[in-house]
Design a protein around this motif. Sequence first.
Motif, mmCIF file in Angstrom:
data_model
loop_
_atom_site.group_PDB
_atom_site.id
_atom_site.type_symbol
_atom_site.label_atom_id
_atom_site.label_comp_id
_atom_site.label_asym_id
_atom_site.label_seq_id
_atom_site.Cartn_x
_atom_site.Cartn_y
_atom_site.Cartn_z
ATOM 1 N N LEU A 152 0.988 -1.179 -0.025
ATOM 2 C CA LEU A 152 -0.095 0.129 -0.062
ATOM 3 C C LEU A 152 1.034 1.132 -0.032
ATOM 4 O O LEU A 152 0.566 2.328 -0.498
ATOM 5 N N ALA A 153 2.146 1.038 0.622
ATOM 6 C CA ALA A 153 3.082 1.997 0.679
ATOM 7 C C ALA A 153 4.320 1.662 0.090
ATOM 8 O O ALA A 153 4.824 0.855 0.358
ATOM 9 N N PRO A 154 4.171 2.061 -1.302
ATOM 10 C CA PRO A 154 5.328 1.554 -2.472
ATOM 11 C C PRO A 154 6.769 1.623 -1.779
ATOM 12 O O PRO A 154 6.985 2.763 -0.922
ATOM 13 N N ALA A 155 7.618 0.729 -2.208
ATOM 14 C CA ALA A 155 9.099 0.692 -1.714
ATOM 15 C C ALA A 155 9.976 1.298 -2.753
ATOM 16 O O ALA A 155 9.841 1.153 -3.713
ATOM 17 N N VAL A 156 10.995 2.034 -1.998
ATOM 18 C CA VAL A 156 11.993 2.500 -2.868
ATOM 19 C C VAL A 156 13.305 2.107 -2.110
ATOM 20 O O VAL A 156 13.544 1.902 -0.912
ATOM 21 N N ILE A 177 8.958 8.967 2.185
ATOM 22 C CA ILE A 177 9.136 10.105 1.176
ATOM 23 C C ILE A 177 7.730 10.378 0.425
ATOM 24 O O ILE A 177 6.887 9.413 0.352
ATOM 25 N N ARG A 178 7.431 11.536 0.174
ATOM 26 C CA ARG A 178 6.168 12.122 -0.675
ATOM 27 C C ARG A 178 6.709 12.357 -1.827
ATOM 28 O O ARG A 178 7.589 13.035 -2.202
ATOM 29 N N LEU A 179 5.619 11.862 -2.896
ATOM 30 C CA LEU A 179 5.991 12.125 -4.350
ATOM 31 C C LEU A 179 5.180 13.421 -4.769
ATOM 32 O O LEU A 179 3.724 13.256 -4.570
ATOM 33 N N PRO A 180 5.661 14.726 -4.812
ATOM 34 C CA PRO A 180 4.867 15.768 -5.248
ATOM 35 C C PRO A 180 4.019 15.468 -6.504
ATOM 36 O O PRO A 180 4.468 14.756 -7.462
ATOM 37 N N GLY A 181 3.035 16.038 -6.580
ATOM 38 C CA GLY A 181 1.940 15.801 -7.563
ATOM 39 C C GLY A 181 1.072 14.657 -7.693
ATOM 40 O O GLY A 181 0.307 14.436 -8.799
ATOM 41 N N THR A 182 1.161 13.929 -6.774
ATOM 42 C CA THR A 182 0.268 12.619 -6.381
ATOM 43 C C THR A 182 -0.186 12.460 -5.087
ATOM 44 O O THR A 182 0.399 12.017 -4.228
ATOM 45 N N PRO A 183 -1.200 13.176 -4.902
ATOM 46 C CA PRO A 183 -1.502 13.466 -3.399
ATOM 47 C C PRO A 183 -1.850 11.955 -2.944
ATOM 48 O O PRO A 183 -2.614 11.377 -3.314
ATOM 49 N N GLY A 184 -1.546 11.882 -1.785
ATOM 50 C CA GLY A 184 -1.763 10.622 -0.887
ATOM 51 C C GLY A 184 -0.849 9.422 -1.361
ATOM 52 O O GLY A 184 -0.906 8.422 -0.417
ATOM 53 N N VAL A 185 0.093 9.755 -2.303
ATOM 54 C CA VAL A 185 1.142 8.522 -2.369
ATOM 55 C C VAL A 185 2.428 8.910 -1.704
ATOM 56 O O VAL A 185 3.154 9.744 -1.690
ATOM 57 N N VAL A 186 2.619 7.873 -0.802
ATOM 58 C CA VAL A 186 3.827 8.226 0.328
ATOM 59 C C VAL A 186 4.732 6.688 -0.003
ATOM 60 O O VAL A 186 4.060 5.958 0.083
ATOM 61 N N SER A 208 9.313 -1.390 -11.046
ATOM 62 C CA SER A 208 8.274 -1.080 -11.981
ATOM 63 C C SER A 208 6.802 -1.756 -11.669
ATOM 64 O O SER A 208 6.849 -2.758 -10.962
ATOM 65 N N ARG A 209 5.771 -1.254 -12.283
ATOM 66 C CA ARG A 209 4.324 -1.699 -12.081
ATOM 67 C C ARG A 209 4.076 -1.689 -10.720
ATOM 68 O O ARG A 209 3.335 -2.452 -10.279
ATOM 69 N N SER A 210 4.429 -0.650 -10.022
ATOM 70 C CA SER A 210 4.069 -0.306 -8.651
ATOM 71 C C SER A 210 3.258 0.977 -8.641
ATOM 72 O O SER A 210 3.640 1.910 -9.684
ATOM 73 N N ALA A 211 2.794 1.318 -7.402
ATOM 74 C CA ALA A 211 2.259 2.618 -7.234
ATOM 75 C C ALA A 211 3.392 3.810 -7.338
ATOM 76 O O ALA A 211 2.905 4.925 -7.929
ATOM 77 N N ALA A 212 4.469 3.591 -6.898
ATOM 78 C CA ALA A 212 5.469 4.462 -6.906
ATOM 79 C C ALA A 212 6.054 4.885 -8.269
ATOM 80 O O ALA A 212 6.224 5.758 -8.581
ATOM 81 N N ALA A 213 6.076 3.730 -8.812
ATOM 82 C CA ALA A 213 6.604 3.907 -10.559
ATOM 83 C C ALA A 213 5.466 4.677 -11.261
ATOM 84 O O ALA A 213 5.773 5.645 -12.114
ATOM 85 N N ASP A 214 4.072 4.087 -10.847
ATOM 86 C CA ASP A 214 2.913 4.992 -11.629
ATOM 87 C C ASP A 214 2.835 6.279 -11.440
ATOM 88 O O ASP A 214 2.396 7.022 -12.076
#
Length: 409
Positions: A152-156, A177-186, A208-214
């Motif tokens: 649910l919280a993508p890995a980096v 970390i929070r990805l700007p421009g994508t509200p709610g994605v941490v 790849s093919r994860s919420a963080a990548a998308d």
Amino acid sequence: MTGVFTTLVGTVVESWQELRVHRARVVLSLVGVTIAVASLAVAVGFGSLAERATAALGEQFGGRPATFSLSASTSTGELVPDEDALFAQYRAAAQRYGVRYASEATEGSTNVQFPDGVGDVYTRIVDPTYAEMHRVRLESGTWFTASDRERLAPAVVVNRAFLDRLGGPDLVTHPTIRLPGTPGVVAVVIGEYATSEWDTEPAMYQLSRSAAADAAVADPEGGMNRTFEVWVPQQGGDRLAERIAADAERVAGDSITVSADRMDAAGMVEGDPLGPLRYVIAAVSVLVLVLGGLGLLNVSLVSVRQRIREIGIRRGVGASAGRVFVAVLLESVLGTAVAGGIGVMLGAAVLSNGGVRSAITNGVDVGGAPFPLEAALVGIGSAVLVGVLAGVLPAVVAVRVKVIDAIRY
């Protein structure tokens, strides 16, 4: 058989006793051999370590032999309309041909929210197999697994510079970390990969093919360069990579062209780039070794002439010419073997030093023994060879000594 063994052991013991009696002479004559063997061992070890470091560094950037990059273009020069479908074809073709290691390799700049503001971070979007293909080594934490796509919280996975800008948190605290421009994605930092001391800019890997990548937000000026990589056998690998590209191209349509280009260093560099330097160092070491051998030869000849009475008496009491020859020869061989062993230990001490090893490998993890085995074998082998060459002539002189000569002396 017992008699032969007894004779051999007796000859070795006699030679060793002679070395002990004349140890001052032997030590002085073998100093040059010791220094030369140490230099030769360092030269061979340097070449081996540098070669392994160059290969490891090349594999980190270009992949292991043989790694091919698949990229697509359109006849009109526009972007590929459905890259996700094309990459699905890459994966399907790689799986169909039994390619075990295949990974997306998208790279570019991504905006990341740090405590001190938004920063551009160099980002690679990859599959779990990418780490094995490119020798990615972790300092702490873990690498991606297929199950991480369900988080649910993508890995980096990030580098040290990234963590430092984040405030230097411990990975056990699961920093986010929070990805700007994508509200709610941490995203959650799950690992730190090893980098060189010169890598001072934040960078990270996404799965790849994860919420963080998308959710990745590319730098509008740089964009993302999206490719697909396959690691195939060197023998016939080019044909296999072209076959995968052809299958994907056939499904994608006539307007799309897929190319397969080899990217690993082994396929681009011919010969040994470090060969000239290694040969120069080895040549100097061999020269020093030859000079040491000549000094040993001179001392051995003088020693034999001084021992004519001793050798003549041994012949008179029944020592065969062969035994006298082997005994004198072994004196030289045993001496140089000991000198070679000391020289190899000195070379190993130099190359095992952390600072020296880091300077040679540029901080790259090359694995293997601290001191290359081939360097030890070359050092000992060359020392024994010098001992044989320097001992043959004195041994021949000793064999020609007659009993009557002992009476004269």
